[in-house]
Design a protein around this motif. Structure first.
Motif, short mmCIF file in Angstrom:
data_model
loop_
_atom_site.label_atom_id
_atom_site.label_comp_id
_atom_site.label_asym_id
_atom_site.label_seq_id
_atom_site.Cartn_x
_atom_site.Cartn_y
_atom_site.Cartn_z
N ARG A 400 0.84 -1.20 0.00
CA ARG A 400 0.00 0.00 0.00
C ARG A 400 0.87 1.25 0.00
O ARG A 400 1.82 1.37 0.78
CB ARG A 400 -0.92 0.01 1.22
CG ARG A 400 -2.11 0.97 1.07
CD ARG A 400 -2.99 1.00 2.32
NE ARG A 400 -3.64 -0.23 2.64
CZ ARG A 400 -4.97 -0.43 2.61
NH1 ARG A 400 -5.77 0.53 2.24
NH2 ARG A 400 -5.48 -1.60 2.97
N GLY A 403 -1.73 5.31 1.68
CA GLY A 403 -2.77 4.95 2.63
C GLY A 403 -2.80 5.88 3.82
O GLY A 403 -1.87 6.65 4.07
N MET A 415 -6.03 0.95 8.72
CA MET A 415 -5.38 1.32 7.46
C MET A 415 -6.44 1.38 6.38
O MET A 415 -7.21 0.43 6.21
CB MET A 415 -4.33 0.29 7.06
CG MET A 415 -3.19 0.14 8.02
SD MET A 415 -2.03 -1.13 7.44
CE MET A 415 -0.80 -1.07 8.73
N ASN A 417 -7.65 3.60 2.41
CA ASN A 417 -7.27 4.43 1.25
C ASN A 417 -5.97 3.90 0.63
O ASN A 417 -5.36 2.97 1.10
CB ASN A 417 -7.14 5.90 1.62
CG ASN A 417 -8.43 6.49 2.17
OD1 ASN A 417 -9.52 5.97 1.91
ND2 ASN A 417 -8.32 7.57 2.92
N GLY A 418 -5.56 4.53 -0.47
CA GLY A 418 -4.29 4.21 -1.09
C GLY A 418 -4.38 3.25 -2.26
O GLY A 418 -5.47 2.88 -2.72
N PRO A 436 -10.16 -1.78 3.81
CA PRO A 436 -9.42 -1.33 4.99
C PRO A 436 -8.92 -2.53 5.79
O PRO A 436 -9.49 -3.62 5.71
CB PRO A 436 -10.46 -0.52 5.79
CG PRO A 436 -11.79 -0.95 5.27
CD PRO A 436 -11.62 -1.62 3.95
N GLY A 561 -1.63 11.15 3.34
CA GLY A 561 -1.43 9.87 3.99
C GLY A 561 -0.75 9.93 5.34
O GLY A 561 -0.45 8.89 5.92
#
Length: 621
Positions: A400, A403, A415, A417-418, A436, A561
């Protein structure tokens, strides 16, 4: 290695590059990273090697400039084009059903007006989201007669009537336009002791600006140009025990300085050799990870190296082992957090820093040729205060980059996104990761990760997230384009705002969710080292002291991030009394500001792992 030897090594590396690199353009890139910035400096990477003029180009931009405006100032979201093959190439992991409720997603708003490149939760229970003025018109207009002067326009006196910052009501989805005067692109921030947002740097005319925003119904930005000694574009800001902030790094700013008092200005900055030593041909050391440790030193991580800096005297007190594998800071864009500090242990604290993901160091160069290497999978922890500090590495289920890493009220980490390929940059990543992960730091290596329910919205470059007082998570932003663009691109600009409900708020578990009686929380705040008492109730049944945990959470400033200033403290309980379903609890405040810099925190109580809604509480001397 001392600073002079490091400088010599760097000089030797440059000479070696000049002697061995066949492409003079590559050598020029290596040297250019140490030269002063100019306005066109960074745009060629985002626009197919063509230099940008003043306004970014995008097919939707003329329509946004001419679109009719509603009374609220919001424009209608343009129609999104059909998903491309790249947009449909996503990463969704199998949900860990054995762990029970995997969480749930809901939409708060279809249109927040701006794409949230930066986000912070204020103590008036509003989110502040803002973007850069560089990307042109947003979907929200400033009130009539209140346009900002466009300092980058070639036309003298040109006005920009688009809002680039909003106050977002996450309870209702309502927005209030905020007027930011200077460019906040890739800037930094922290809260002061009174809960005001102190926000630093940015791009072009905004790079030396310090801005303030207070939490009130009609408050707007207060801006002070030329407050910083050096331009801070992609810098990191950290709150300190004495109530000040320090800001470190930024593009071609190999230094740090303390944020001056409101309206004042710094004459000079302090050099930080680490930032020069870790600058490679695409930098990979921007937005350095900075964490305040319990002894008052700062853990500073850049690219793949880290040090402990004592901000009280400017001394580097320790150099830590290299973390191999690739780049971790922007544009490689890994994640980092200080793991929860358990004050129930008394003075026997074991502060640990975690660094996860990132990209190969050449990912940005490869992105310029439309090549997207796999993001890093490793997730490493270190106790930087141990005499023989070493990195202990685990593996995430998927690599990732870009993130977000949030500390939940329970002490677990989230954790989200990304992307699984590429790195930060306009159009430099592929394979958005929609799943996630829940990370449980107290579990043994190999069993710390659990895959949760996936979103349907790609959140990549310039996405943000934040833990809310109700213990859910606000998720917004994502714009991999150099303007607001909703059609003809792989990943359209995102103005939708989501809420993620973590597993601890499953319908079954939330049935006996504790509720803090806010009126019993000390209205004048809590002093360091003092005991304080508050009450809470549970709707279904009583709970025992062994079922309880009390935590304090510092809401961070999140961008690119990295959640600056994020920290969670587990408080020690000194007395507990149950009267049916109503409970009284006495606990100790943090003993010193090195554990919790002065300011406003979210106070949570957990009953059998289920967090209450938080109460805002001020921690002070």
């Amino acid at each position: 290695m001392g600073p002079f030897l490091r400088a010599a090594v760097l000089s030797a590396a440059l000479l070696l590059a000049l002697a061995t690199v066949g492409d003079a353009h590559d050598v020029g890139d290596l040297l250019n990273i140490f030269k002063p910035r100019n306005e066109k400096d960074y745009f060629h990477n985002a626009n197919e090697n063509q230099e940008e003029k003043v306004r970014p180009r995008a097919s939707d931009q003329p329509n946004l400039e001419a679109a009719p405006v509603s009374k609220s100032g919001l424009l209608k979201v343009p129609a999104r084009s059909a998903p491309t093959a790249a947009a449909q190439d996503t990463v969704v992991l199998p949900v860990d059903n054995a762990a029970g409720f995997p969480g749930a997603w809901s939409t708060i708003s279809e249109n927040a007006g701006v794409s949230a490149m930066h986000m912070v939760i204020m103590r008036n229970d509003k989110a502040v989201m803002f973007d850069t003025v560089t990307t042109g018109p947003s979907l929200l207009r400033l009130p009539k007669g209140n346009c900002r002067l466009d300092l980058r326009s070639k036309e003298p006196g040109a006005k920009d009537c688009a809002a680039h910052a909003v106050e977002f009501d996450y309870a209702t989805g309502g927005v209030r336009a905020l007027k930011v005067l200077t460019d906040v692109w890739c800037s930094s921030g922290a809260f002061d002791a009174d809960g005001n947002l102190v926000q630093t740097g940015g791009y072009f005319e905004g790079e030396k600006v310090v801005r303030y925003l207070s939490p009130c119904a009609n408050c707007d930005w207060r801006e002070y140009p030329a407050s910083l000694a050096e331009g801070r574009w992609y810098g990191t800001q950290q709150a300190l025990p004495d109530g000040r902030s320090i800001v470190l790094g930024g593009r071609r700013a190999f230094s740090y300085e303390f944020v001056p008092a409101e309206g004042q200005a710094n004459a000079q900055a302090n050099p930080l050799q680490l930032l020069r030593d870790t600058t490679d041909d695409v930098e990979n050391n921007l937005y350095p990870f900075v964490h305040l440790l319990p002894d008052g030193t700062l853990f500073i991580f850049a690219n793949d190296r880290s040090i402990l800096l004592d901000p009280r005297n400017g001394q580097v007190v320790k150099e830590l082992p290299v973390l191999p594998g690739g780049g971790r800071n922007y544009p490689a864009s890994g994640m980092s957090a200080l793991l929860p500090l358990d004050l129930r242990r008394g003075d026997v604290l074991t502060p640990e820093v975690i660094v996860c993901g990132g990209s190969p160091k050449n990912a940005f160069k490869l992105g310029e040729t439309n090549t997207f290497p796999a993001a890093l999978r490793d997730c490493a922890r270190i106790n930087p205060l141990k005499p023989d500090a070493k990195w202990a590495t685990d593996l995430m289920p998927v690599g990732r980059t870009m993130g977000d890493l949030l500390i939940l009220p329970t002490g677990d980490l989230l954790m989200l996104n990304g992307a699984a390929k590429g790195c930060s940059g306009w159009g430099f990543a592929r394979q958005p990761v929609l799943t996630p992960l829940l990370y449980s730091p107290r579990q043994p290596r190999g069993s710390r990760f659990k895959a949760l329910a996936a979103t349907t919205i790609a959140r990549m470059y310039h996405a943000t997230s934040a833990v809310l007082p109700d213990a859910t998570v606000l998720v917004a932003g994502s714009n991999t384009n150099s303007a607001y663009n909703f059609s003809g691109v792989d990943f359209p600009t995102e103005v939708r705002v989501e809420r993620f409900t973590p597993p601890y708020l499953s319908p079954e578990r939330a049935a006996n969710r504790p509720a803090i009686d806010v009126a019993t929380v000390p209205g004048n705040g809590i002093a360091y080292g003092a005991e304080f008492t508050f009450e809470f109730s549970t709707p279904v049944g009583a709970v025992a002291e062994a079922d309880l945990k009390v935590t304090l959470y510092a809401p961070p400033f999140t961008t690119h991030g990295y959640s600056m200033n994020q920290r969670l403290l587990v408080l020690s309980v000194t007395a507990f009394h149950a009267d049916g379903q109503r409970h009284t609890i006495r606990t100790n405040a943090p003993a010193k500001p090195e554990l919790a810099p002065p300011g406003y925190y979210l106070l949570y109580v957990m009953a059998k792992g289920v967090p209450s809604k938080a109460a805002w509480v001020k921690v002070h001397q």
